[in-house]
Design an enzyme around this catalytic site. Structure first.
Site, short mmCIF file in Angstrom:
data_model
loop_
_atom_site.label_atom_id
_atom_site.label_comp_id
_atom_site.label_asym_id
_atom_site.label_seq_id
_atom_site.Cartn_x
_atom_site.Cartn_y
_atom_site.Cartn_z
N LYS A 10 0.32 -1.42 -0.24
CA LYS A 10 0.12 0.68 0.21
C LYS A 10 0.93 1.66 0.26
CE LYS A 10 1.23 1.09 4.30
NZ LYS A 10 1.51 2.49 5.24
N ASP A 137 -2.53 -1.66 10.01
CA ASP A 137 -2.35 -1.35 8.50
C ASP A 137 -2.82 -2.63 7.94
OD1 ASP A 137 -1.76 1.16 8.95
OD2 ASP A 137 0.50 0.33 7.69
O1 C5P Z 1 -0.36 -1.49 14.98
P1 C5P Z 1 1.01 -2.14 14.34
O2 C5P Z 1 1.65 -2.72 15.07
O3 C5P Z 1 1.24 -1.63 12.69
O4 C5P Z 1 2.00 -0.31 14.80
C1 C5P Z 1 3.27 -0.33 14.35
C2 C5P Z 1 3.62 1.07 16.11
O5 C5P Z 1 3.85 2.18 14.75
C3 C5P Z 1 3.05 0.51 17.21
O6 C5P Z 1 3.30 0.27 17.97
C4 C5P Z 1 3.39 3.18 17.60
O7 C5P Z 1 4.48 3.43 17.71
C5 C5P Z 1 2.86 3.27 15.89
N1 C5P Z 1 1.93 3.60 15.19
C6 C5P Z 1 0.97 4.70 16.36
N2 C5P Z 1 -0.27 5.44 15.85
C7 C5P Z 1 -1.10 4.32 14.56
C8 C5P Z 1 -0.17 3.37 14.13
C9 C5P Z 1 0.87 2.88 14.76
O8 C5P Z 1 1.67 5.28 16.80
N3 C5P Z 1 -1.74 4.56 13.96
#
Ligand code: C5P
Length: 295
Positions: A10, A137
């Protein structure tokens, strides 16, 4: 017997980021567009859970239980009271740690593949719940196309796209950690306003108008990614000089994305980026692309 699932990368055509929430995540208005670069995830019955990966950057992919594909298989198996006894092989083509949701794609792909292999017939809603548990994501990797993600990006509303957009992606030498980029965002943006989707951008997607999309793209994480990876300034400049309608960091980076007028122009921009010495390689890809699909 094995099952293979193809799953897209993406680009975020808008990534509006609010202030950090008490849980550490950030509220987003995240306009996802799936693009035609894919990983293929194959699951085969095995004596225990095992992950392998081949392709560009495969040596940087964790093969333990931290891999989202492993976690996906474990979560699905637990729901259905069975052991996660599969070999998951990831044929990687999405840039690793590049801000193009490659790890999320592998999680969604493994989930759909294991569900088909086991005949567990998990409902779409339940698959989306598991995806949201895996990462912000991951639900979008399952659905593909284009969507507005709110909350931490996991609440999706499908968007209409009225044409094909042609992209070039410059793959950087090295990766960026998503949490580190969000931390840098917090440092650079002490009072982030509430994130909102841009009506002009949604209109440009709906009408398939590349010039209007180019004028409307934005990424609030870009200053943070550039701060941690200043060489990306040169990559963005090289793509712009080569005729890109828009140049931006993809998600948390360090992949950079260039919107081209058409496929021929995308080819020329990719050639110029490869020759510029400002990136490891450049790839062309059309959008939108469908979500995770059994082959
Ligand atoms: O959700 P995911 O594990 O992909 O997110 C990875 C990191 O990205 C999270 O631990 C956080 O630090 C950051 N993040 C965030 N806000 C979001 C998505 C991700 O702060 N909406």
């Amino acid at each position: 017997m094995s099952v293979t699932v193809r799953v897209p990368a993406k680009v975020n055509v808008q990534l509006a980021v609010g202030a950090a929430r008490p849980d550490g995540f950030h509220d987003l208005a995240n306009v996802f567009l799936a693009v035609g670069l894919h990983d293929e995830v194959t699951v085969t019955p095995a004596a225990g859970l095992r992950i392998t990966c081949a392709g560009p950057g495969a040596d940087q992919v964790p093969l333990d239980r931290t891999n989202l594909a492993a976690r996906a298989v474990e979560l699905l198996a637990a729901r259905h009271g069975r052991a996660p006894d599969v070999h998951v092989h990831i044929a990687k083509d999405i840039p690793v740690a590049g801000g193009m949701a490659g790890g999320s794609a592998d999680g969604a792909g493994a989930l759909v593949a294991a569900d088909a292999l086991w005949g567990t017939n998990t409902s779409r809603g339940e698959l989306l719940d598991i995806c949201a548990e895996l990462g912000s994501d991951v639900p979008f990797s399952l659905v593909g196309g284009a969507a507005l993600g709110t909350g931490r990006g996991e609440k999706l509303e499908p968007l209409e796209v009225g044409g094909t957009f042609h992209w070039v992606f410059a793959v950087a030498d090295g990766g960026l950690s998503t949490p580190a980029v969000y931390r840098e965002f917090d440092r650079l943006t002490p009072a982030a306003p509430a994130p909102e989707a841009s009506p002009a951008l949604l209109d440009a997607l709906r009408t398939g108008d590349a010039d209007a999309l180019a004028a409307a793209v934005s990424n609030d994480l870009q200053p943070a990614a550039l701060s941690l990876f200043p060489a990306l300034h040169d990559t963005l400049a090289a793509g712009t000089a080569a005729g890109a309608l828009a140049a931006l960091v993809s998600g948390s980076g360090p992949t950079t994305a260039f919107l081209a007028r058409d496929a021929a122009s995308a080819g020329r921009i990719a050639d110029a980026l490869r020759a510029s010495g400002t990136c490891r390689t450049a790839r062309v890809a059309p959008s939108p692309a469908p979500g995770a699909r059994v082959l």
